[in-house]
Design a protein around this motif. Structure first.
Motif, PDB file in Angstrom:
ATOM      1  N   PRO A   2       0.820  -1.208   0.000  1.00 17.80           N
ATOM      2  CA  PRO A   2       0.000   0.000   0.000  1.00 17.80           C
ATOM      3  C   PRO A   2       0.855   1.259   0.000  1.00 17.80           C
ATOM      4  N   ALA A   3       0.345   2.305  -0.654  1.00 23.58           N
ATOM      5  CA  ALA A   3       1.103   3.545  -0.769  1.00 23.58           C
ATOM      6  C   ALA A   3       1.279   4.245   0.582  1.00 23.58           C
ATOM      7  N   VAL A   4       0.276   4.158   1.457  1.00 21.22           N
ATOM      8  CA  VAL A   4       0.336   4.854   2.740  1.00 21.22           C
ATOM      9  C   VAL A   4       0.993   3.949   3.775  1.00 21.22           C
ATOM     10  N   THR A   5       2.223   4.304   4.140  1.00 23.76           N
ATOM     11  CA  THR A   5       2.975   3.578   5.164  1.00 23.76           C
ATOM     12  C   THR A   5       3.604   4.604   6.104  1.00 23.76           C
ATOM     13  N   VAL A   6       4.314   4.145   7.113  1.00 23.48           N
ATOM     14  CA  VAL A   6       4.995   5.040   8.045  1.00 23.48           C
ATOM     15  C   VAL A   6       6.411   4.522   8.280  1.00 23.48           C
ATOM     16  N   GLU A   7       7.327   5.450   8.578  1.00 23.52           N
ATOM     17  CA  GLU A   7       8.705   5.054   8.848  1.00 23.52           C
ATOM     18  C   GLU A   7       8.839   4.375  10.200  1.00 23.52           C
ATOM     19  N   ASN A   8       8.132   4.915  11.201  1.00 25.02           N
ATOM     20  CA  ASN A   8       8.245   4.380  12.562  1.00 25.02           C
ATOM     21  C   ASN A   8       6.853   4.128  13.119  1.00 25.02           C
ATOM     22  N   ILE A   9       6.380   2.898  12.999  1.00 29.86           N
ATOM     23  CA  ILE A   9       5.034   2.584  13.450  1.00 29.86           C
ATOM     24  C   ILE A   9       4.888   2.763  14.959  1.00 29.86           C
ATOM     25  N   LEU A  10       5.988   2.648  15.702  1.00 28.43           N
ATOM     26  CA  LEU A  10       5.918   2.759  17.165  1.00 28.43           C
ATOM     27  C   LEU A  10       5.638   4.187  17.629  1.00 28.43           C
ATOM     28  N   ALA A  11       5.772   5.154  16.712  1.00 27.03           N
ATOM     29  CA  ALA A  11       5.483   6.544  17.071  1.00 27.03           C
ATOM     30  C   ALA A  11       4.004   6.884  16.933  1.00 27.03           C
ATOM     31  N   LEU A  12       3.197   5.961  16.399  1.00 24.57           N
ATOM     32  CA  LEU A  12       1.777   6.227  16.181  1.00 24.57           C
ATOM     33  C   LEU A  12       0.962   6.012  17.456  1.00 24.57           C
ATOM     34  N   PRO A  13      -0.219   6.662  17.540  1.00 26.67           N
ATOM     35  CA  PRO A  13      -1.143   6.344  18.637  1.00 26.67           C
ATOM     36  C   PRO A  13      -1.547   4.872  18.575  1.00 26.67           C
ATOM     37  N   ARG A  14      -1.782   4.292  19.731  1.00 25.64           N
ATOM     38  CA  ARG A  14      -2.131   2.867  19.796  1.00 25.64           C
ATOM     39  C   ARG A  14      -3.638   2.685  19.974  1.00 25.64           C
ATOM     40  N   GLY A 177       2.698  -2.841  18.041  1.00 24.49           N
ATOM     41  CA  GLY A 177       3.283  -2.308  16.817  1.00 24.49           C
ATOM     42  C   GLY A 177       3.298  -3.275  15.658  1.00 24.49           C
ATOM     43  N   GLY A 178       2.623  -4.405  15.777  1.00 22.28           N
ATOM     44  CA  GLY A 178       2.624  -5.390  14.708  1.00 22.28           C
ATOM     45  C   GLY A 178       1.654  -5.098  13.582  1.00 22.28           C
ATOM     46  N   ALA A 179       0.754  -4.139  13.777  1.00 24.64           N
ATOM     47  CA  ALA A 179      -0.259  -3.826  12.761  1.00 24.64           C
ATOM     48  C   ALA A 179      -0.386  -2.320  12.600  1.00 24.64           C
ATOM     49  N   LEU A 180      -0.499  -1.883  11.354  1.00 23.88           N
ATOM     50  CA  LEU A 180      -0.747  -0.488  11.006  1.00 23.88           C
ATOM     51  C   LEU A 180      -2.190  -0.358  10.543  1.00 23.88           C
ATOM     52  N   LEU A 181      -2.913   0.619  11.084  1.00 26.24           N
ATOM     53  CA  LEU A 181      -4.313   0.839  10.731  1.00 26.24           C
ATOM     54  C   LEU A 181      -4.465   2.207  10.091  1.00 26.24           C
ATOM     55  N   ARG A 182      -5.247   2.232   9.006  1.00 25.92           N
ATOM     56  CA  ARG A 182      -5.610   3.486   8.352  1.00 25.92           C
ATOM     57  C   ARG A 182      -7.117   3.629   8.474  1.00 25.92           C
ATOM     58  N   VAL A 183      -7.584   4.526   9.317  1.00 27.85           N
ATOM     59  CA  VAL A 183      -9.020   4.698   9.556  1.00 27.85           C
ATOM     60  C   VAL A 183      -9.539   5.743   8.580  1.00 27.85           C
ATOM     61  N   ILE A 184     -10.392   5.310   7.639  1.00 26.07           N
ATOM     62  CA  ILE A 184     -10.924   6.192   6.610  1.00 26.07           C
ATOM     63  C   ILE A 184     -12.215   6.856   7.064  1.00 26.07           C
ATOM     64  N   ALA A 185     -13.052   6.107   7.750  1.00 22.27           N
ATOM     65  CA  ALA A 185     -14.326   6.647   8.239  1.00 22.27           C
ATOM     66  C   ALA A 185     -14.707   5.928   9.526  1.00 22.27           C
ATOM     67  N   GLY A 186     -15.494   6.616  10.345  1.00 21.85           N
ATOM     68  CA  GLY A 186     -15.957   6.022  11.581  1.00 21.85           C
ATOM     69  C   GLY A 186     -14.923   6.109  12.687  1.00 21.85           C
ATOM     70  N   GLU A 187     -15.135   5.315  13.725  1.00 23.89           N
ATOM     71  CA  GLU A 187     -14.318   5.404  14.938  1.00 23.89           C
ATOM     72  C   GLU A 187     -13.905   4.016  15.399  1.00 23.89           C
ATOM     73  N   VAL A 188     -12.675   3.918  15.863  1.00 32.33           N
ATOM     74  CA  VAL A 188     -12.202   2.677  16.464  1.00 32.33           C
ATOM     75  C   VAL A 188     -11.277   3.034  17.628  1.00 32.33           C
ATOM     76  N   GLY A 189     -11.596   2.517  18.793  1.00 33.77           N
ATOM     77  CA  GLY A 189     -10.775   2.753  19.967  1.00 33.77           C
ATOM     78  C   GLY A 189     -10.595   4.213  20.320  1.00 33.77           C
TER      79      GLY A 189
END
Length: 331
Positions: A2-14, A177-189
């Motif tokens: 996928p085109a949308v990735t991140v360099e450091n997934i551990l820096a993202l909100p969990r 940090g094993g999974a990257l999520l891209r939330v397009i619509a709605g709410e999760v966690g």
């Protein structure tokens, strides 16, 4: 990839993992395989919801996985001009480029993680196609088109667009940090995506590394679906196997589980899965080609309005679609 990735997934909100003692895991009700076909002028698709009842997918009515395909020069294809009424089309471009034009003068270009959310409402004509430079050069094309039903009260709203850039999606990580999520619509966690919907839904794209497990909180009043875009893994606490082109329908509960197989194929090194659900509308559905209404009479009226030009006119400089009895079915 996928085109949308991140360099450091551990820096993202969990996304918080639901407590096992408090959460009710959703069981897997069914796993189905999407048949392959051709759409529009001949681009390959998988019909993700084929063989699944409308009651199980409500408020959704249709979904195509477009590609994944690497076009050679001159091969890229799109759709002819066609109408829509009564629902919303959500086109999520994972990789590649698509152009949209409509009878109201709207449209635009989506590419590499962008989403175009078109509310057809009372009616519109539009066309989707690769840009000329992609046709000339060839290239990667991979995306999703999802149809979201509109409640009866909203089917006659004026058409509108939302252009959601890939960078606007909420990017999240699983606790480890094993999974990257891209939330397009709605709410999760507690995290919300940018898409605005008439019908409450959640739509996200998750990438799981080999052996990773993702346990998500999920609204109990929503249904829950998981569609595998690439790779192999399992769904549910019962670890039901799934692979590319398969759809899992979950039963009731307030948490769901997806896991990636420890070993993946070299061409698909990670598990790519689209997770979606929504609050069922629970209204009658009358579906014919590009129209999603509540009654057969409304479908007849839609056809009559289309033939009479009341759904809009093709802008000057564009060739219209000409038809015998019915307009094209999808797109």
């Amino acid at each position: 990839m996928p085109a949308v990735t991140v360099e450091n997934i551990l820096a993202l909100p969990r996304v918080p993992r639901p407590e096992p003692a408090a959460a009710v895991q959703r069981p897997v009700r069914s796993v189905t395989s999407a048949p392959s076909g051709l759409e529009g002028e001949g681009f390959p698709v998988r019909r993700a919801f084929a063989g699944v009842s409308l009651q199980d997918i409500d408020p959704f009515v249709h979904m195509d996985q477009m590609g994944e395909v690497e076009y050679a020069p001159g091969e890229a294809k799109g759709t002819p001009w066609h109408p829509h009424r009564g629902f919303e089309t959500v086109t999520y471009m994972i990789d590649g480029i698509f152009e949209h034009t409509d009878s109201n003068g709207g449209g635009g270009v989506i590419t590499d993680g962008d989403t175009q959310w078109m509310t057809a409402g009372s009616g519109i004509l539009h066309i989707e196609k690769p840009p000329e430079h992609l046709v000339a050069s060839g290239g990667l094309f991979h995306g999703i088109q999802l149809w979201v039903n509109l409640p009866k009260a909203d089917k006659w709203n004026p058409p509108r667009y939302q252009d959601i850039r890939g960078r606007e999606a909420a990017l999240l990580a699983s606790p480890d940090g094993g999974a990257l999520l891209r939330v397009i619509a709605g709410e999760v966690g507690g995290h919300t995506g940018p898409g605005s919907t008439f019908t409450p839904i959640t739509l996200l794209h998750a990438t799981l590394g080999p052996g990773a497990e993702l346990v998500l909180p999920w609204r109990p009043d929503f249904n829950a679906l998981a569609y595998v875009l690439a790779g192999r893994g399992s769904v549910g606490a019962e670890a039901r196997p799934v692979r590319l082109g398969q759809l899992a329908v979950f039963g009731p509960g307030d948490a769901l589980t997806v896991a990636a197989a420890p070993r993946q194929e070299s061409r698909a090194p990670q598990l790519e899965v689209l997770l979606l659900g929504g609050r069922p509308i629970r209204e009658p559905v009358a579906l014919y080609g590009p129209f999603v209404m509540n009654t057969r009479e409304e479908l007849v009226r839609a056809m009559e309005d289309y033939r009479a030009g009341r759904l809009g006119s093709v802008p000057a400089g564009h060739l219209p679609y000409t038809s015998g009895e019915a307009p094209p079915g999808q797109g």
